[in-house]
Design a protein around this motif. Sequence first.
Motif, PDB file in Angstrom:
ATOM      1  N   ASP A  25      10.007   0.819   1.134  1.00 44.40           N
ATOM      2  CA  ASP A  25      10.996   1.161   0.107  1.00 44.40           C
ATOM      3  C   ASP A  25      10.498   2.300  -0.771  1.00 44.40           C
ATOM      4  O   ASP A  25      11.295   3.143  -1.213  1.00 44.40           O
ATOM      5  N   ASP A  26       9.172   2.336  -1.033  1.00 45.49           N
ATOM      6  CA  ASP A  26       8.611   3.456  -1.799  1.00 45.49           C
ATOM      7  C   ASP A  26       8.851   4.773  -1.070  1.00 45.49           C
ATOM      8  O   ASP A  26       9.193   5.798  -1.686  1.00 45.49           O
ATOM      9  N   VAL A  27       8.640   4.765   0.251  1.00 41.25           N
ATOM     10  CA  VAL A  27       8.828   5.992   1.033  1.00 41.25           C
ATOM     11  C   VAL A  27      10.286   6.433   0.976  1.00 41.25           C
ATOM     12  O   VAL A  27      10.592   7.622   0.868  1.00 41.25           O
ATOM     13  N   ALA A  28      11.194   5.477   1.034  1.00 42.24           N
ATOM     14  CA  ALA A  28      12.625   5.805   1.002  1.00 42.24           C
ATOM     15  C   ALA A  28      13.052   6.346  -0.357  1.00 42.24           C
ATOM     16  O   ALA A  28      13.879   7.264  -0.436  1.00 42.24           O
ATOM     17  N   SER A  29      12.479   5.806  -1.429  1.00 46.39           N
ATOM     18  CA  SER A  29      12.937   6.189  -2.773  1.00 46.39           C
ATOM     19  C   SER A  29      12.146   7.334  -3.377  1.00 46.39           C
ATOM     20  O   SER A  29      12.651   8.071  -4.239  1.00 46.39           O
ATOM     21  N   GLY A  30      10.892   7.504  -2.972  1.00 42.37           N
ATOM     22  CA  GLY A  30      10.074   8.583  -3.506  1.00 42.37           C
ATOM     23  C   GLY A  30       8.739   8.087  -4.016  1.00 42.37           C
ATOM     24  O   GLY A  30       8.653   7.007  -4.606  1.00 42.37           O
ATOM     25  N   LEU A  31       7.701   8.881  -3.785  1.00 44.40           N
ATOM     26  CA  LEU A  31       6.335   8.515  -4.152  1.00 44.40           C
ATOM     27  C   LEU A  31       5.758   9.529  -5.133  1.00 44.40           C
ATOM     28  O   LEU A  31       6.105  10.714  -5.098  1.00 44.40           O
ATOM     29  N   PRO A  32       4.832   9.085  -5.984  1.00 42.01           N
ATOM     30  CA  PRO A  32       4.221  10.020  -6.942  1.00 42.01           C
ATOM     31  C   PRO A  32       3.051  10.795  -6.347  1.00 42.01           C
ATOM     32  O   PRO A  32       2.508  11.690  -6.998  1.00 42.01           O
ATOM     33  N   ASP A  33       2.628  10.438  -5.133  1.00 35.96           N
ATOM     34  CA  ASP A  33       1.451  11.074  -4.549  1.00 35.96           C
ATOM     35  C   ASP A  33       1.613  11.122  -3.034  1.00 35.96           C
ATOM     36  O   ASP A  33       2.666  10.807  -2.491  1.00 35.96           O
ATOM     37  N   GLY A  34       0.542  11.521  -2.355  1.00 36.74           N
ATOM     38  CA  GLY A  34       0.614  11.652  -0.908  1.00 36.74           C
ATOM     39  C   GLY A  34       1.420  12.863  -0.489  1.00 36.74           C
ATOM     40  O   GLY A  34       1.751  13.736  -1.300  1.00 36.74           O
ATOM     41  N   HIS A  35       1.780  12.894   0.781  1.00 35.65           N
ATOM     42  CA  HIS A  35       2.413  14.087   1.350  1.00 35.65           C
ATOM     43  C   HIS A  35       3.847  13.893   1.819  1.00 35.65           C
ATOM     44  O   HIS A  35       4.593  14.869   1.907  1.00 35.65           O
ATOM     45  N   ILE A  36       4.224  12.664   2.168  1.00 34.15           N
ATOM     46  CA  ILE A  36       5.532  12.455   2.791  1.00 34.15           C
ATOM     47  C   ILE A  36       6.280  11.327   2.107  1.00 34.15           C
ATOM     48  O   ILE A  36       5.737  10.239   1.906  1.00 34.15           O
TER      49      ILE A  36
END
Length: 349
Positions: A25-36
């Motif tokens: 769900d984090d990947v779908a909604s947006g992350l504060p770090d990382g690349h994708i």
Amino acid sequence: MTGFPVFDGHNDLVLRLLRGEITADDVASGLPDGHIDKPRAQKGGFGGGMFAIFVPSPGDQALRQDEMRNPPYDIPLPDQVSETTAADWTERGFNALNDLSDAGAVRICRTAQDIEDALPAAEMAAVIHIEGAEAVDREFEKLNAWHARGLRSLGPVWSRDTVWGCGVPFRYPSDPDTGPGLTEDGKALIRECNRLKIMIDLSHLNGKGFEDVARITDAPLVATHSNAWAVCPHSRNLTDRQLAVIRDSDGMVGINFASAFLRPDGRMDSEFELDIVLRHFDHLLHSLGEDRVGLGSDFDGALVPDKIGDCAGLPNLLTALRSHGVDDGLMSKITHGNWLRVLRKTWGD
């Protein structure tokens, strides 16, 4: 740079899920770090790619990267991982990819047509790749089962030895000729991948392992995330001789964004201009031809140039390529067309 969705040869986003750092769900909604993540993918035109299931070695990867800041270096190969541990981790990787699909972050693709239909789309096109085949049993029962579940690409080794062969170490300066090649079991693995039409990834194989695959395989030779040794003499990069063999097989190479494999000085340092990436591009284009060069970022698995940053920064690279004289036709090939071509040929679509 709209109109040029990027299909990428390699990323390690799944590893972040398996380590418990993030959720689907984090990947779908947006992350504060990382690349994708999905919002940044849409912003940067990252249409998807090979999503690796990778079994990490015990120890601190950050320490290894710190050692690579001060060449020369020769980092010992990590210990082997047991088949049982690797199989459990790989099963979790398949579940993580299904979670990403359920969350609307990716669309799992089994054919080149699936990828083409997904570019561009709200979900990232995801091809399932296993990086390092420790999880595969010698009877290939799990390999066949995972192929039925969508596995379409496999690297026999990561940079550690397996029952299949020897990985190439993180060594600078060094050529890829760093030890023995494939075992007899490894040669059988290549033949079984050919039978199933699973793409074989040459990245992380040493020189003799590369030669063994080239002698055995009936498929195009592909290095999903590797660079030109002539520009950066790192053991992980491909020599001109290897590039000629890839060219003659009608395969391809995805340019790796890892700083230590790009910089001529081999340093794990992300502060440099994109002209270094363009030097690798020029050499690969000259060596392979315009139908055999793509991108293989290693997002979420490498320290990438600050000028790119993450998948939202891909337009910076495409703009640099455009300024370097890349026209629409070649841009389309580099960003996704060449991957579609070689996957169609490999998978028999």
